[in-house]
Enzyme design. Structure first.
Site, short mmCIF file in Angstrom:
data_model
loop_
_atom_site.label_atom_id
_atom_site.label_comp_id
_atom_site.label_asym_id
_atom_site.label_seq_id
_atom_site.Cartn_x
_atom_site.Cartn_y
_atom_site.Cartn_z
N GLU A 38 0.86 -1.19 0.00
CA GLU A 38 0.00 0.00 0.00
C GLU A 38 0.89 1.24 0.00
OE1 GLU A 38 -3.46 1.11 0.08
OE2 GLU A 38 -2.27 2.93 -0.06
N GLN A 46 -13.94 7.17 3.39
CA GLN A 46 -14.52 7.94 2.29
C GLN A 46 -16.02 8.23 2.45
OE1 GLN A 46 -13.13 6.14 -1.53
NE2 GLN A 46 -11.57 5.15 -0.28
N VAL A 81 2.00 -1.47 -6.52
CA VAL A 81 2.29 -2.63 -7.37
C VAL A 81 2.29 -2.17 -8.82
CG1 VAL A 81 1.15 -4.71 -8.29
CG2 VAL A 81 1.57 -4.50 -5.85
N CYS A 164 -19.98 3.85 -4.44
CA CYS A 164 -21.18 4.39 -3.81
C CYS A 164 -22.12 5.06 -4.82
CB CYS A 164 -20.85 5.36 -2.69
SG CYS A 164 -22.34 5.67 -1.72
N ASP A 296 -13.97 -2.68 -4.49
CA ASP A 296 -14.23 -1.92 -5.71
C ASP A 296 -13.51 -2.47 -6.95
OD1 ASP A 296 -15.64 -0.34 -3.96
OD2 ASP A 296 -14.39 1.45 -4.21
N LYS A 304 -20.60 -0.86 -5.45
CA LYS A 304 -19.27 -0.82 -4.84
C LYS A 304 -19.30 0.07 -3.60
CE LYS A 304 -17.08 -1.61 -9.32
NZ LYS A 304 -16.67 -3.01 -9.08
N THR A 305 -19.36 -0.57 -2.44
CA THR A 305 -19.44 0.18 -1.17
C THR A 305 -18.61 -0.50 -0.09
OG1 THR A 305 -21.32 -1.09 -0.30
CG2 THR A 305 -21.87 0.83 -1.64
N ALA A 307 -19.86 -0.98 2.78
CA ALA A 307 -20.83 -1.87 3.43
C ALA A 307 -20.81 -3.25 2.78
CB ALA A 307 -22.23 -1.26 3.33
N CYS A 339 -26.63 1.30 1.03
CA CYS A 339 -26.39 2.69 0.65
C CYS A 339 -27.20 3.59 1.58
CB CYS A 339 -26.80 2.89 -0.81
SG CYS A 339 -26.24 4.47 -1.42
#
Ligand code: FAD
Length: 395
Positions: A38, A46, A81, A164, A296, A304-305, A307, A339
Site C-alpha cells: 500500500e 470515504q 504494485v 457508492c 471496488d 461498490k461500497t 458496506a 447505501c
C-alpha cells in the site's frame, strides 16, 4: 538481480477491503505471514466525504495514519504494485522488487478518471466545479454550496460503475436542503444528470427518491453523461445515451462525480471489462485458485461500497483460510450491499439489498422512509464502527 521476498499471503491495497481482510486474518492467526502492499501513508473513511461536502464535518475526520491500522506482525511494503504475474505467483512493485506469494488478495479499489472529461482535471476544486470524490477537492463542495446565492446548480452521475452509487444524489439533496434552509431555494435551479436510466436500481427505494425529487423541485435527467466542461463560459456539455444528441447547460456550480474504471495494472487478472475476475459467491479467482479479490476492484456484480466489503471480507477470509489448509472453502457471499441515502440534514433512507436487488434490511421498520435515526447512524455510528470494529477485524 531483483530484490525478492516471499510471503504466505500478499494483500495488494490497504484501503477498506485490504485492511479489513488483514485484520480478520490476524484475529484468526496472529502468526500468519501477511504482507500488505500500500503506497499511501494515510487511510481515508470515504463515506463521510458526503457529509464533509455538505458542511457537517471537516475533512480531517476522514483521515488517519495507515500505520495505525496495519495489524501487528504484518509486513507493510509502502509502494505501488506495478505488475501482477499470476503464473509465477508474484507481484512486482514500482521499485522493481518482487514479492512472491502462496495466496494473493487483490483489493486495489477503483481508478478515478478525472482526465476523461475535458476541462475537469484542471478546474475541479475551483470556479464552481467541485467534487466529493477526493480528499483534495471535497472541501470545495461545501465552500461553493455555502457561497451560492442564485443561479444554477448541477449534479452529475456518470454511466460508468462508480463507488457508492448513491453519493452523487446525496450531495444534491444536501445542497438543495441547504439552499432551502437559507431562503435561497427559489433563486437556485437544482438539476441532477445521470448516465443511467433510473434514479436507483432497487424499486423499493427508487419510489421514495423519485417522490422527494418531485416534491422538492429537483429536475432529474436520465441517460445523460457529462462529456465536457467549458470553464471559461461556465458550460457543461452532456451527451445523450438515448440518441438525443448533445445538450449544453450553463452552471454556477457543478458537482461532478467523475467516470471511474478498473486499474490497468490488474489486467492479467481482469475480465473483459478489466475487473478482477472472481466467482460472485466464493470471491476466488476464476482462473488462478490462489488469488482472491473483493471490494471496488473486483468483478462482483453488486454496488461498490464499504458496506458490501463488510459482508465480503468474512467470506473471503473463511475461504482463504480453508485454502491455506488445503481445503475447499464453502463460505458464500449473497451480494449484500448498502447505501445510506442522505436526503437532507437529519434525514436518511437506508437502502440494503442483495444480488437480486431484493431489500434485506437490518432494522424492524420500513427503511425506505426518511428517518433521523438512520442519519445519526451514518453520521455518528458508522464511522466508529469502521475505525474501531471493521478495520480491527472485529466485525
Ligand atoms: P479503497 O478503500 O479505495 O482502497 C484501495 C487502496 O488501494 C488504496 O488505499 C490505494 O492507495 C491502494 N492502491 C491503489 N493502487 C495501488 C497499487 N498499484 N498498488 C498498491 N496499492 C494500490 N461506501 C459505503 O459503504 N457507504 C457510503 O455511504 C459510501 N459513501 C461514499 C461516498 C463517497 C464520496 C465515496 C468516494 C465513497 C463512498 N463509499 C461508501 C464507498 C467506499 O468508500 C468504497 O467502496 C470503499 O472504500 C472501497 O474499498 P476498497 O478497499 O475496494 O478501495
Amino acid at each position: 538481480m531483483a530484490d525478492r521476498k516471499h510471503h504466505r499471503v500478499v494483500i495488494v491495497g490497504g484501503g477498506t477491503a485490504g485492511i479489513t481482510v488483514a485484520a480478520q486474518l490476524h484475529e484468526h492467526d496472529p502468526d500468519l505471514d501477511v504482507c500488505i502492499v500500500e503506497p499511501s501513508s494515510k487511510h481515508y473513511y470515504q463515506p463521510i466525504w458526503t457529509l464533509v461536502g455538505g458542511g457537517v464535518f471537516d475533512r480531517e475526520v476522514s483521515e488517519r495514519e495507515e500505520a495505525d491500522y496495519i495489524p501487528a506482525g504484518a509486513t507493510w511494503v509502502r509502494e505501488r504494485v506495478a505488475a501482477f504475474e499470476p503464473e509465477r505467483n508474484l507481484v512486482r512493485t514500482e521499485s522493481g522488487a518482487e514479492l512472491g506469494y502462496d495466496f494473493l488478495v487483490v483489493a486495489l479499489g477503483i481508478r478515478i478518471d478525472w482526465q476523461r472529461i475535458p476541462g475537469l482535471a484542471e478546474t475541479v476544486g475551483r470556479d464552481g466545479v467541485v467534487s466529493n470524490y477526493s480528499y483534495d477537492t471535497v472541501e470545495s463542495t461545501w465552500a461553493t454550496i455555502k457561497a451560492l446565492r442564485a443561479g444554477k446548480a448541477l449534479f452529475t452521475h456518470p454511466s460508468t460503475p462508480i463507488k457508492c452509487g448513491g453519493a452523487p444524489l446525496k450531495i444534491c439533496f444536501l445542497a438543495e436542503d441547504h439552499f432551502r434552509r437559507e431562503g435561497r431555494r427559489d433563486a437556485i435551479d437544482v438539476r441532477f444528470f445521470k448516465g443511467g436510466g433510473a434514479i436507483f436500481a432497487v424499486p423499493k427505494y427508487a419510489k421514495p427518491l423519485t417522490e422527494i425529487c418531485a416534491k422538492r423541485g429537483i429536475e432529474t435527467n436520465f441517460n445523460w453523461d457529462l462529456v465536457e466542461l467549458r470553464p471559461s463560459k461556465k458550460e457543461a456539455v452532456f451527451r445523450s445515451l438515448a440518441d438525443e444528441g448533445e445538450r449544453v447547460e450553463s452552471y454556477d456550480m457543478i458537482h461532478v462525480t467523475p467516470p471511474m474504471g478498473p486499474f490497468e495494472v490488474q489486467a492479467p487478472l481482469g475480465n473483459e471489462a478489466g475487473w478482477v475476475d472472481v466467482d460472485a459467491h466464493t470471491l476466488r479467482h476464476t482462473t488462478f485458485p490462489n488469488v482472491f479479490a473483493l471490494g471496488d476492484c473486483s468483478s462482483l456484480p453488486t454496488s461498490k461500497t464499504g458496506a458490501a466489503i463488510r459482508k465480503q471480507a468474512p467470506v473471503l477470509v473463511a475461504n482463504l483460510r480453508a485454502a491455506l489448509q488445503g481445503a475447499e472453502g464453502t463460505s458464500s457471499y449473497d451480494g449484500y450491499t448498502s447505501c445510506p441515502l442522505v436526503t437532507g440534514y437529519g434525514r436518511l433512507i437506508l437502502a440494503e439489498f442483495d444480488y437480486d436487488k431484493q431489500p434485506c434490511e437490518t432494522f424492524p421498520f420500513d427503511q425506505s422512509r426518511e428517518r433521523y435515526s438512520m442519519y445519526a447512524l451514518k453520521a455518528y455510528g458508522l464511522p466508529q464502527f469502521y475505525w474501531n470494529g471493521m478495520l480491527r477485524g472485529r466485525m
